[in-house]
Motif scaffolding. Structure first.
Motif, PDB file in Angstrom:
ATOM      1  N   UNK A  31       3.764  -9.590   8.884  1.00  0.00           N
ATOM      2  CA  UNK A  31       5.122  -9.114   9.121  1.00  0.00           C
ATOM      3  C   UNK A  31       5.599  -8.411   7.855  1.00  0.00           C
ATOM      4  N   UNK A  32       6.416  -7.382   8.037  1.00  0.00           N
ATOM      5  CA  UNK A  32       6.883  -6.637   6.870  1.00  0.00           C
ATOM      6  C   UNK A  32       7.635  -5.384   7.266  1.00  0.00           C
ATOM      7  N   UNK A  33       7.545  -4.376   6.412  1.00  0.00           N
ATOM      8  CA  UNK A  33       8.342  -3.156   6.602  1.00  0.00           C
ATOM      9  C   UNK A  33       7.578  -1.933   6.120  1.00  0.00           C
ATOM     10  N   UNK A  34       7.756  -0.833   6.831  1.00  0.00           N
ATOM     11  CA  UNK A  34       7.188   0.450   6.444  1.00  0.00           C
ATOM     12  C   UNK A  34       8.320   1.368   5.982  1.00  0.00           C
ATOM     13  N   UNK A  35       8.174   1.920   4.764  1.00  0.00           N
ATOM     14  CA  UNK A  35       9.166   2.847   4.222  1.00  0.00           C
ATOM     15  C   UNK A  35       8.517   4.218   4.030  1.00  0.00           C
ATOM     16  N   UNK A  36       9.034   5.205   4.745  1.00  0.00           N
ATOM     17  CA  UNK A  36       8.477   6.554   4.670  1.00  0.00           C
ATOM     18  C   UNK A  36       9.503   7.513   4.075  1.00  0.00           C
ATOM     19  N   UNK A  37       9.113   8.207   2.999  1.00  0.00           N
ATOM     20  CA  UNK A  37       9.998   9.201   2.388  1.00  0.00           C
ATOM     21  C   UNK A  37      10.016  10.459   3.241  1.00  0.00           C
ATOM     22  N   UNK A  38      11.186  10.812   3.762  1.00  0.00           N
ATOM     23  CA  UNK A  38      11.335  12.041   4.531  1.00  0.00           C
ATOM     24  C   UNK A  38      11.745  13.209   3.641  1.00  0.00           C
TER      25      UNK A  38
ATOM     26  N   UNK B 186       6.699  13.333  -5.563  1.00  0.00           N
ATOM     27  CA  UNK B 186       5.761  12.982  -4.508  1.00  0.00           C
ATOM     28  C   UNK B 186       6.431  12.079  -3.490  1.00  0.00           C
ATOM     29  N   UNK B 187       6.394  12.509  -2.220  1.00  0.00           N
ATOM     30  CA  UNK B 187       6.890  11.668  -1.139  1.00  0.00           C
ATOM     31  C   UNK B 187       5.779  10.701  -0.730  1.00  0.00           C
ATOM     32  N   UNK B 188       6.144   9.484  -0.487  1.00  0.00           N
ATOM     33  CA  UNK B 188       5.152   8.447  -0.204  1.00  0.00           C
ATOM     34  C   UNK B 188       5.478   7.679   1.073  1.00  0.00           C
ATOM     35  N   UNK B 189       4.430   7.073   1.612  1.00  0.00           N
ATOM     36  CA  UNK B 189       4.572   6.134   2.714  1.00  0.00           C
ATOM     37  C   UNK B 189       4.189   4.751   2.178  1.00  0.00           C
ATOM     38  N   UNK B 190       5.174   3.855   2.111  1.00  0.00           N
ATOM     39  CA  UNK B 190       4.962   2.533   1.523  1.00  0.00           C
ATOM     40  C   UNK B 190       4.984   1.449   2.602  1.00  0.00           C
TER      41      UNK B 190
ATOM     42  N   UNK C 215       0.850  -1.177   0.000  1.00  0.00           N
ATOM     43  CA  UNK C 215       0.000   0.000   0.000  1.00  0.00           C
ATOM     44  C   UNK C 215       0.895   1.239   0.000  1.00  0.00           C
ATOM     45  N   UNK C 216       0.758   2.039  -1.050  1.00  0.00           N
ATOM     46  CA  UNK C 216       1.578   3.235  -1.214  1.00  0.00           C
ATOM     47  C   UNK C 216       0.683   4.463  -1.133  1.00  0.00           C
ATOM     48  N   UNK C 217       0.944   5.326  -0.137  1.00  0.00           N
ATOM     49  CA  UNK C 217       0.115   6.513   0.106  1.00  0.00           C
ATOM     50  C   UNK C 217       0.931   7.785  -0.128  1.00  0.00           C
ATOM     51  N   UNK C 218       0.511   8.661  -1.030  1.00  0.00           N
ATOM     52  CA  UNK C 218       1.235   9.918  -1.239  1.00  0.00           C
ATOM     53  C   UNK C 218       1.070  10.852  -0.030  1.00  0.00           C
ATOM     54  N   UNK C 219       2.179  11.482   0.370  1.00  0.00           N
ATOM     55  CA  UNK C 219       2.153  12.361   1.539  1.00  0.00           C
ATOM     56  C   UNK C 219       2.161  13.823   1.118  1.00  0.00           C
ATOM     57  N   UNK C 220       3.180  14.210   0.368  1.00  0.00           N
ATOM     58  CA  UNK C 220       3.312  15.588  -0.083  1.00  0.00           C
ATOM     59  C   UNK C 220       4.268  15.643  -1.270  1.00  0.00           C
TER      60      UNK C 220
END
Length: 256
Positions: A173-180, A137-141, A126-131
């Motif tokens: 189980x998995x991983x969260x990747x957030x673009x800072x 576009x920075x995303x939270x994956x 699930x990829x969510x655009x942040x800003x």
């Protein structure tokens, strides 16, 4: 020569007779008897109807049946807003929507007539655009794997259509990747569990080996825990979702 004599050799066949062949043989035997004895036609018509029902039910789920199957789903898109004031129109930038990708494989076994248990392993993104920053576009994956068992009951509605409510329990189980920033990504581990109750699930069996399923009504619960920068920091999320035909899931199964 009657149909009985033409098909009598089947009885002495040492090989296993397929269900389809057996049904056809019984049909011709009964048809032959109808024409040979008209006085008993009513009784044999009833018997013929019973055989037809048996043939039509040969796709039913019986103890010992197994299947392999899977679900593939992709969703995404974008939106764009234009603002018009009088004769002036200001065009907005295209905003991407959430992107979702799901892939699940499963194996099922019928431990009793119309009752099955299954195990599945799935992957979801699930990829969510942040800003938007520097034209990017920075995303939270969120990348998650799910594994767990489920149980379902098959209720024949009409012909080859079944109502198949199903309950499942899964571990995540998995991983969260957030673009800072465009060049910086923060990674955090994610784990948890969830439950799914497919209330509005149906399956159509066009052939003896193929099943097409669709879930139109579902209730989901998920608990996820995301690790922080160290062992003392973490965040938790509990979510409850009830969906009615908004995002239906479609699956394919091969029975053997």
């Amino acid at each position: 020569m009657g149909f009985v004599h033409e098909t009598s050799n089947f009885k002495n066949n040492k090989f296993r007779i397929p269900k389809q062949t057996y049904c056809i043989r019984e049909f011709f035997i009964i048809l032959d008897k109808i024409f040979l004895n008209d006085r008993k036609m009513k009784r044999f018509i009833v018997t013929l109807a019973a055989v037809a029902m048996t043939c039509g039910a040969m796709f039913a789920q019986s103890r010992g049946d197994m299947y392999v199957g899977g679900i593939l789903g992709v969703s995404g898109g974008s939106s764009k807003t234009n603002i018009t004031m009088g004769s002036t129109t200001v065009k907005g930038d295209a905003t991407p929507s959430d992107t979702e990708f799901n892939l699940t494989g499963e194996f099922g076994y019928f431990f009793a007539d119309n009752w099955r248990v299954s195990g599945s392993l799935g992957y979801g993104l699930q990829s969510t655009p942040i800003m938007k920053q520097d034209d990017k576009w920075l995303r939270n994956n969120v990348n998650l794997f799910a594994i767990g068992p489920s149980i379902a009951y098959y209720l024949n509605i009409a012909g080859d259509l079944y109502y198949t409510p199903e309950f499942g329990f899964y571990g995540y189980f998995g991983q969260n990747k957030a673009d800072k920033s465009p060049s910086t990504v923060q990674k955090n581990g994610v784990g948890g569990f969830g439950m799914n109750f497919a209330i509005g699930q149906f399956e159509f069996r066009p052939t003896a080996h193929l099943g097409l399923s669709v879930n139109l009504l579902a209730f989901d619960y998920a608990y996820l825990k995301m690790k922080g920068d160290d062992s003392d920091n973490y965040s938790t999320t509990s979510s409850v979702q009830f969906s009615l035909g908004i995002h239906p899931s479609v699956g394919f199964r091969y029975y053997f």
